[in-house]
Structure formats: structure tokens, C-alpha cells
Write a protein that holds these residues in place. Structure first.
Motif, PDB file in Angstrom:
ATOM      1  N   UNK A 232      -8.024  16.721   5.809  1.00 24.19           N
ATOM      2  CA  UNK A 232      -7.116  15.731   6.395  1.00 24.19           C
ATOM      3  C   UNK A 232      -6.990  14.512   5.488  1.00 24.19           C
ATOM      4  N   UNK A 233      -8.100  14.078   4.905  1.00 22.51           N
ATOM      5  CA  UNK A 233      -8.028  12.941   3.974  1.00 22.51           C
ATOM      6  C   UNK A 233      -7.190  13.294   2.757  1.00 22.51           C
ATOM      7  N   UNK A 234      -7.347  14.533   2.273  1.00 27.82           N
ATOM      8  CA  UNK A 234      -6.580  14.960   1.095  1.00 27.82           C
ATOM      9  C   UNK A 234      -5.086  14.967   1.397  1.00 27.82           C
ATOM     10  N   UNK A 235      -4.712  15.359   2.617  1.00 29.18           N
ATOM     11  CA  UNK A 235      -3.299  15.350   3.006  1.00 29.18           C
ATOM     12  C   UNK A 235      -2.753  13.932   2.990  1.00 29.18           C
ATOM     13  N   UNK A 236      -3.514  13.017   3.571  1.00 31.90           N
ATOM     14  CA  UNK A 236      -3.048  11.623   3.592  1.00 31.90           C
ATOM     15  C   UNK A 236      -2.896  11.076   2.182  1.00 31.90           C
ATOM     16  N   UNK A 237      -3.857  11.406   1.324  1.00 29.63           N
ATOM     17  CA  UNK A 237      -3.773  10.928  -0.055  1.00 29.63           C
ATOM     18  C   UNK A 237      -2.594  11.560  -0.791  1.00 29.63           C
ATOM     19  N   UNK A 238      -2.363  12.860  -0.545  1.00 32.93           N
ATOM     20  CA  UNK A 238      -1.245  13.528  -1.211  1.00 32.93           C
ATOM     21  C   UNK A 238       0.082  12.953  -0.756  1.00 32.93           C
ATOM     22  N   UNK A 239       0.211  12.634   0.527  1.00 30.54           N
ATOM     23  CA  UNK A 239       1.448  12.031   1.024  1.00 30.54           C
ATOM     24  C   UNK A 239       1.660  10.656   0.403  1.00 30.54           C
ATOM     25  N   UNK A 240       0.559   9.898   0.254  1.00 34.52           N
ATOM     26  CA  UNK A 240       0.674   8.604  -0.411  1.00 34.52           C
ATOM     27  C   UNK A 240       1.089   8.786  -1.861  1.00 34.52           C
ATOM     28  N   UNK A 241       0.568   9.827  -2.494  1.00 31.66           N
ATOM     29  CA  UNK A 241       0.895  10.112  -3.882  1.00 31.66           C
ATOM     30  C   UNK A 241       2.339  10.537  -4.034  1.00 31.66           C
ATOM     31  N   UNK A 242       2.811  11.420  -3.136  1.00 31.75           N
ATOM     32  CA  UNK A 242       4.187  11.911  -3.229  1.00 31.75           C
ATOM     33  C   UNK A 242       5.196  10.773  -3.102  1.00 31.75           C
ATOM     34  N   UNK A 243       4.843   9.765  -2.305  1.00 35.23           N
ATOM     35  CA  UNK A 243       5.768   8.656  -2.109  1.00 35.23           C
ATOM     36  C   UNK A 243       5.534   7.498  -3.061  1.00 35.23           C
ATOM     37  N   UNK A 244       4.670   7.688  -4.030  1.00 35.04           N
ATOM     38  CA  UNK A 244       4.317   6.612  -4.942  1.00 35.04           C
ATOM     39  C   UNK A 244       5.481   6.268  -5.865  1.00 35.04           C
ATOM     40  N   UNK A 245       5.773   4.987  -5.997  1.00 33.71           N
ATOM     41  CA  UNK A 245       6.841   4.561  -6.899  1.00 33.71           C
ATOM     42  C   UNK A 245       6.470   3.218  -7.519  1.00 33.71           C
ATOM     43  N   UNK A 246       7.180   2.875  -8.570  1.00 29.33           N
ATOM     44  CA  UNK A 246       6.967   1.584  -9.217  1.00 29.33           C
ATOM     45  C   UNK A 246       7.205   0.452  -8.218  1.00 29.33           C
ATOM     46  N   UNK A 247       8.247   0.612  -7.379  1.00 29.46           N
ATOM     47  CA  UNK A 247       8.585  -0.436  -6.420  1.00 29.46           C
ATOM     48  C   UNK A 247       7.438  -0.700  -5.445  1.00 29.46           C
ATOM     49  N   UNK A 248       6.661   0.362  -5.105  1.00 30.63           N
ATOM     50  CA  UNK A 248       5.542   0.196  -4.180  1.00 30.63           C
ATOM     51  C   UNK A 248       4.383  -0.565  -4.805  1.00 30.63           C
ATOM     52  N   UNK A 249       4.230  -0.437  -6.114  1.00 28.09           N
ATOM     53  CA  UNK A 249       3.024  -0.933  -6.768  1.00 28.09           C
ATOM     54  C   UNK A 249       3.226  -2.204  -7.581  1.00 28.09           C
ATOM     55  N   UNK A 250       4.409  -2.351  -8.183  1.00 26.80           N
ATOM     56  CA  UNK A 250       4.606  -3.441  -9.147  1.00 26.80           C
ATOM     57  C   UNK A 250       4.880  -4.774  -8.455  1.00 26.80           C
ATOM     58  N   UNK A 251       4.368  -5.818  -9.052  1.00 27.03           N
ATOM     59  CA  UNK A 251       4.708  -7.171  -8.646  1.00 27.03           C
ATOM     60  C   UNK A 251       5.457  -7.828  -9.794  1.00 27.03           C
ATOM     61  N   UNK A 252       6.177  -8.873  -9.450  1.00 27.02           N
ATOM     62  CA  UNK A 252       6.863  -9.616 -10.494  1.00 27.02           C
ATOM     63  C   UNK A 252       5.858 -10.183 -11.480  1.00 27.02           C
ATOM     64  N   UNK A 253       6.258 -10.291 -12.715  1.00 26.27           N
ATOM     65  CA  UNK A 253       5.342 -10.754 -13.751  1.00 26.27           C
ATOM     66  C   UNK A 253       5.988 -11.816 -14.620  1.00 26.27           C
ATOM     67  N   UNK A 254       5.194 -12.790 -14.992  1.00 28.14           N
ATOM     68  CA  UNK A 254       5.613 -13.773 -15.982  1.00 28.14           C
ATOM     69  C   UNK A 254       4.603 -13.732 -17.103  1.00 28.14           C
ATOM     70  N   UNK A 255       5.047 -13.482 -18.325  1.00 20.32           N
ATOM     71  CA  UNK A 255       4.158 -13.396 -19.481  1.00 20.32           C
ATOM     72  C   UNK A 255       3.877 -14.798 -20.008  1.00 20.32           C
ATOM     73  N   UNK A 256       2.581 -15.101 -20.158  1.00 18.63           N
ATOM     74  CA  UNK A 256       2.147 -16.421 -20.600  1.00 18.63           C
ATOM     75  C   UNK A 256       1.220 -16.263 -21.798  1.00 18.63           C
ATOM     76  N   UNK A 257       1.430 -17.074 -22.842  1.00 18.89           N
ATOM     77  CA  UNK A 257       0.528 -17.062 -23.991  1.00 18.89           C
ATOM     78  C   UNK A 257      -0.777 -17.741 -23.630  1.00 18.89           C
ATOM     79  N   UNK A 258      -1.883 -17.188 -24.123  1.00 20.28           N
ATOM     80  CA  UNK A 258      -3.196 -17.738 -23.783  1.00 20.28           C
ATOM     81  C   UNK A 258      -3.377 -19.157 -24.297  1.00 20.28           C
TER      82      UNK A 258
END
Length: 367
Positions: A232-258
């Protein structure tokens, strides 16, 4: 301590858990009364035959797993290893191309092997001298293998019958997830029954024998419940994986020099986008996240002297992934980088977001 492995020509590695010896002892204890009733046998001989029968059953389990391994290979899968454990055994194989029909055959090949052993032992016992130790040994070996056949054919995960039914349901319903959920819950139900049977039988059995049976039943029930729950855990993880996209994971970014001073950074831009992260790039190419709380703690009159890198935890060079990736392909790339930070690059080469390893873990765990 690593599990000992047997490596035989033409066979996958066979890992023998130390708990296999516990299984042998438990089986010997359970069958010893069947030999003790034979008048011609001494107590020592009865114990010896009980251990021999237990070892024969371990061999039967190994043949069961070898049947899985060979049928999986025939279907084009890669067999990693066979394991003999307290619970019996299992075969680990990998393949993305095994059809539902082949999966059914792989699952049923093990019980079919036990059925064949049971029938052969039954035929041999009928030819052995009546009432002798050989006949008793063969008869019990037949009974145990036929019992294993019936038990493994139960239609719930993680049993072989459950795996076969899972594949059939996936083909009929067009959904592997639904098939897994149904058979996993059946498996949980079987676990409850397996525990209930010895509990309800305690009053009608010899106390010592009943306690051993209860312990054995509890261990098997726990194995079944854990196996079904893992599915059952594997099913939930696979469903999360199948629906995985950049939009789900990425946040806006601003590049800053150290080396950019904090005074040069527009504080409004750091939090202008909801959830946006400031990614600080060091002179050596390593990257980290600018901590807004640490920035806020720097007095205003010192911000022209404090570089962004001073309020950043660096994590080494960032990974770079395409903004077009999704699903398993996205996860494979994220895993291959093994980085804490991943810059999302659009087709023009511009950085359009950032993904953190912590966000990936949280997404896969359903948080």
C-alpha cells in the motif's frame, strides 16, 4: 553483519539469513510429536527425523524460489538474489517489461513447484513400508508442501496468489494501483485470520504445542500484515511519482553572487514571489540558499559590509535539470545528481526555479 550468500553456477546469489535456523527449529518442534508416536523410534531418532524434515522443507522453499527466479529470467527480468529467511523466502527481480500474463506465471511457478514436490512425496510415501519412519517422513513432507501450496495461493499480498490476482486485476481494471490496493487489503484480512486460528484453537490443543503454534501464527500474521502494508505504501509512492512535475517541486529562484553585499540586494525582491528562494552562488561554483532570517538579523548599517555568502549555507555545486522533465524521468535525474539543490533550466538556458532535496522527499512522502 552481512548475510551469507551461496553462489552456484547458473543460479542467482542465495542469501541465507541466520533466522532460517530459527525456522528449522520451529518446524522441528511442530512435527516432532508426529515422529514421537512411532513405537520403533527412540526420542533421539524422533528429534533427528524432525530436524531432517525441517531441512527438507527448507530445500522445498529454495526450489520454490528458484522456480520464481527461472520463470522471471525467462520473462526477461533481471534476478538480483534469492533470500531464505525466518518467513520462508523471497526472490528479488527487476524489470520494466514483464507483462501481466508473465507476472501471473512467475507468481504461480513457486506454488506449482511445491505442489509437484507434495505429489511426488505422496506417491513415494505410498510405496514406503507401512507405519515406518520413511513413510511418516514422506507423508509429512507431502503434507507440508501441499499446505505451502494452498497457503501461497491465498489471494492476498504478499502471497504468490495475491501477486497473481494483482496482475489479473491490473489487466482487467486497467489500473495496477487498484489491483494492488484490493489484494493488499485481502492480505491484511488473511493476516487477521492467520492470527485468530491458533488463538481460537488454544483450548483444544496440548498447551506446549498450542503456544508454539500461536507464536508461529503470530509471526506469519505479522509478515503478511507488513507485506500488505508495504504494498500500500508503494502504491501511494508510485502515484506521487506518476504525478511528479517541475511545477509541483520548483520554487521561484533569484540567483545571487556570494560576494554581493546585502545592501545591494533589494529586500522586496527576495520575497516578492510566494515561496521564492534566493540561491547564492559562490566563486567555486557551489550553491546555497540565502536565509531571510539571517539577513534580517544583520543591522542595517552593516549590510554594505556583509556579503550574501556570509548568511548562506553552501551545499556544493547545484544540479541542473530541464524544466520539461516529469514523472519517473524527473525523479531519476534528481536522484542521479544526488545534490541538495537543483536549478531548473528552461529551453533558452535561463534559470527559472530551484528544487531542494528536502522538497522532493516531502512530496514523495505525501507531506
Amino acid at each position: 553483519m552481512p548475510t551469507p550468500s551461496l553462489r552456484l553456477p547458473g543460479l542467482p546469489p542465495i542469501r541465507v539469513s541466520g533466522a532460517t535456523a530459527v525456522m528449522v527449529v520451529l518446524i522441528a518442534v511442530l512435527v516432532q510429536p508426529s515422529f514421537a508416536v512411532l513405537p520403533a523410534l527412540s526420542a533421539g531418532a524422533a528429534i533427528g527425523l524432525s530436524v531432517l524434515l525441517a531441512l527438507c522443507l527448507v530445500v522445498s522453499i529454495l526450489l520454490h524460489e528458484l522456480a520464481h527466479a527461472f520463470s522471471a529470467r525467462a520473462a526477461g527480468a533481471q534476478v538480483d538474489h534469492i533470500a531464505l529467511t525466518l518467513w520462508g523466502g523471497h526472490t528479488t527481480y527487476r524489470s520494466r517489461r514483464v507483462s501481466h500474463g508473465a507476472s501471473v506465471l512467475i507468481s504461480l511457478s513457486g506454488p506449482a513447484t511445491n505442489l509437484l514436490i507434495g505429489l511426488l512425496a505422496l506417491l513415494a510415501s505410498s510405496a514406503a513400508p507401512d507405519g515406518g519412519a520413511a513413510q511418516q517422513l514422506l507423508s509429512l513432507l507431502s503434507t507440508l508442501n501441499l499446505t505451502l501450496t494452498a497457503f501461497n495461493l491465498l489471494p492476498g499480498l504478499p502471497m504468490d496468489g495475491g501477486r497473481a490476482l494483482e496482475s489479473i486485476l491490473a489487466a482487467v481494471l486497467g489500473s495496477s494501483a487498484v489491483g494492488t490496493r484490493i489484494t493488499a487489503w485481502i492480505g491484511r484480512g488473511i493476516a487477521v485470520v492467520v492470527l485468530a486460528i491458533p488463538l481460537l484453537s488454544l483450548g483444544s490443543l496440548d498447551p506446549s504445542y498450542g503456544i508454539v503454534l500461536l507464536i508461529w501464527g503470530a509471526m506469519i500474521a505479522m509478515m503478511l500484515w507488513q507485506g500488505a502494508s508495504a504494498a500500500l505504501r508503494a502504491v501511494r509512492q508510485q502515484e506521487a511519482l506518476d504525478g511528479l512535475s517541475i511545477a509541483d517541486l520548483a520554487r521561484g529562484a533569484r540567483i545571487v553572487r556570494a560576494d554581493a553585499p546585502l545592501s545591494a540586494l533589494e529586500q522586496s525582491s527576495l520575497g516578492a514571489e510566494q515561496g521564492a528562494l534566493a540561491v547564492v552562488i559562490g566563486s567555486d561554483g557551489s550553491a546555497g540558499l540565502l536565509d531571510p532570517d539571517a539577513v534580517a538579523a544583520v543591522p542595517a548599517h552593516q549590510r554594505d559590509q556583509v556579503p550574501a555568502g556570509a548568511v548562506t549555507a553552501f551545499h556544493g555545486p547545484p544540479g541542473r535539470i530541464s524544466s520539461t522533465l516529469e514523472g519517473e524521468a524527473l525523479l531519476r535525474v534528481l536522484g542521479a545528481h544526488g545534490r541538495a539543490l537543483h536549478l531548473v533550466i528552461d529551453p533558452s538556458g535561463a534559470v527559472v526555479g530551484v528544487i531542494t532535496a528536502a522538497d522532493v522527499r516531502a512530496r514523495l512522502q505525501g507531506r
